[in-house]
Design an enzyme around this catalytic site. Structure first.
Site, short mmCIF file in Angstrom:
data_model
loop_
_atom_site.label_atom_id
_atom_site.label_comp_id
_atom_site.label_asym_id
_atom_site.label_seq_id
_atom_site.Cartn_x
_atom_site.Cartn_y
_atom_site.Cartn_z
N HIS A 258 0.81 -1.22 0.00
CA HIS A 258 0.00 0.00 0.00
C HIS A 258 0.84 1.27 0.00
CE1 HIS A 258 -3.34 2.65 0.70
NE2 HIS A 258 -2.77 3.12 1.80
N CYS A 259 2.10 1.19 0.44
CA CYS A 259 2.86 2.42 0.68
C CYS A 259 3.83 2.81 -0.43
CB CYS A 259 3.62 2.31 2.01
SG CYS A 259 2.55 2.29 3.46
N ILE A 260 4.78 1.94 -0.74
CA ILE A 260 5.88 2.35 -1.61
C ILE A 260 5.40 2.74 -3.02
CG2 ILE A 260 8.07 1.64 -2.65
CD1 ILE A 260 8.59 -0.04 -0.22
N ASP A 263 3.06 6.35 -2.05
CA ASP A 263 3.52 7.52 -1.31
C ASP A 263 4.29 8.53 -2.16
OD1 ASP A 263 2.31 6.22 0.72
OD2 ASP A 263 4.05 6.09 2.03
#
Length: 427
Positions: A258-260, A263
């Site tokens: 979900h992040c890299i 973001d």
């Protein structure tokens, strides 16, 4: 009210946080997914990093889950851990956060401490969340307290978990920071305050943009090394012996979770509103997002070198999860790779004991029950996620052809194993 807390969003971030928080407070978990709520109240966990026993012990301490927000009027502390995906237009989708905050606003009480953990862009806590909470008789920093604390969950990491991962806290006001700091310090090992919510928001984006940019660089190096006939994995291992000035990053078929993948895009999107264009970030995003297509093109070349057309070829994908030994397949490059292979006419199956089912496009796929002795059936085994449960020796012994995108077979010398980032022309 003083000893009650609520966690909104019981996923990979919220559930571990709620379990740890429950050792100090009576915790109510809130989630719109009725199935998750039912599972938790039955004492069952649906994520790898939290065991059924941990859920059951939390229940004994007073934890329970619900879909109802009215209970917020009885708690002092509220942590928001809902998803923050991207829209198809690559703009931040704040709808889950706004939905949660609107519910909080209905039941806002004096003295409550609200902490957003969901990834967002710098300024969102003050610009988007705060206006939804402010009322005529409720002033932030006096009557209620609002802060941002970036989640730092690393699924599958046995060494660093919610309790011992240092926590960043930045409030809208100094009093907001001190109130949130006192709350998190009561159940976590180390909490670091920063001067504002904006700084805390930027910390999260810097951390993951740092990773995305370096992964993008090493992916580009992998493509270059292939052309030069150099093994990128050997190069990285050798470079990593330097005791200063170098941190190893590794190539792969794409980045997931979900992040890299998200973001850096959040940061780039916000920067544009200041007439600042992140060429570095955009280049890394472009490289990483094109790795699934590069992987498929490389697979086509490998098959072609063996006289096998991609049309009608039988491909076994090992690994759907975005990283080793987790059941999270959000943004996994495996999904895009399977989609591309199907479009090219390949017949694709997959084996991933962590992900029994997944969706590719509009089609549901199920993990096969793999019989290692029958690997000869497939024209190529495509290793996309290097789960530790795979028997790599047996796979290497029985498969006709292996394309290894994670260097999982590095200890096995077999001419039928071809690696991403290394020349596949055998001399």
């Amino acid at each position: 009210m003083n000893n009650k807390a609520a966690v909104i969003g019981l996923g990979y971030v919220g559930l571990p946080l709620a379990i740890e928080m429950s050792k100090k407070y009576q915790v109510i978990g809130i989630d719109i997914d009725k199935n998750k709520v039912a599972e938790l109240n039955s004492g069952n966990s649906y994520i790898n990093d939290v065991t059924d026993q941990e859920v059951q012990e939390a229940i004994k301490r007073g934890f329970f889950a619900t879909t109802e927000y009215e209970i917020l009027s009885t708690v002092k502390y509220i942590s928001i851990c809902v998803p923050t995906p991207l829209r198809k237009t690559k703009d931040p989708d704040m709808s889950y956060i706004l939905s949660a905050v609107k519910e909080i606003s209905k039941y806002l009480q004096k003295g409550q401490v609200i902490v957003l953990e969901s990834t967002t862009y710098p300024g969102a806590t003050e610009e988007i969340i705060l206006p939804c909470l402010v009322k005529k008789d409720m002033i932030v920093g006096r009557d209620f307290f609002l802060a941002f604390s970036p989640e730092r969950v690393d699924p599958g990491n046995k060494k660093f978990r919610t309790k011992n991962i240092p926590k960043i806290i930045g409030g809208v006001t100094e009093k907001c920071t001190s109130e949130a700091l006192a709350f998190y310090s009561s159940f976590l090992d180390r909490v670091i305050p920063v001067s504002s919510a904006r700084v805390a928001e930027m910390v999260k984006l810097l951390e993951n943009t740092f990773r995305a940019v370096n992964i993008g660089m090493v992916n580009e190096m992998a493509m270059m090394c292939e052309r030069m006939g150099i093994d990128i994995w050997e190069v990285i291992d050798a470079a990593a012996t330097k005791p200063f000035g170098f941190m190893p990053f590794y190539p792969g078929p794409g980045i997931g979770g979900h992040c890299i993948p998200l973001d850096p895009i959040y940061l780039s999107w916000k920067a544009k509103s200041f007439n600042f264009y992140n060429r570095f970030i955009d280049l890394a995003t472009d490289i990483n997002s094109n790795m699934p297509r590069y992987t498929v093109n490389k697979l086509m070349e490998i098959l072609n070198s063996k006289g096998i057309p991609i049309l009608g070829s039988k491909i076994l994908v090992l690994g759907i999860a975005y990283k080793r030994d987790v059941n999270d397949w959000r943004e996994s490059p495996s999904i895009e790779i399977i989609k591309l292979l199907i479009e090219l006419g390949a017949k694709v199956s997959y084996f991933d004991p962590y992900v029994p089912q997944c969706v590719v496009g509009n089609e549901k796929f199920s993990s096969i029950n793999l019989d290692y002795s029958k690997l000869q059936y497939w024209d190529c085994v495509l290793l996309l996620t290097d789960h530790s449960c795979y028997d790599y020796d047996i796979i290497a012994k029985n498969a006709r052809l292996i394309f290894d995108t994670r260097n999982a077979f590095k200890k096995i010398n077999n001419l039928n194993i071809i690696k991403l980032g290394a020349s596949y022309v055998k001399k």
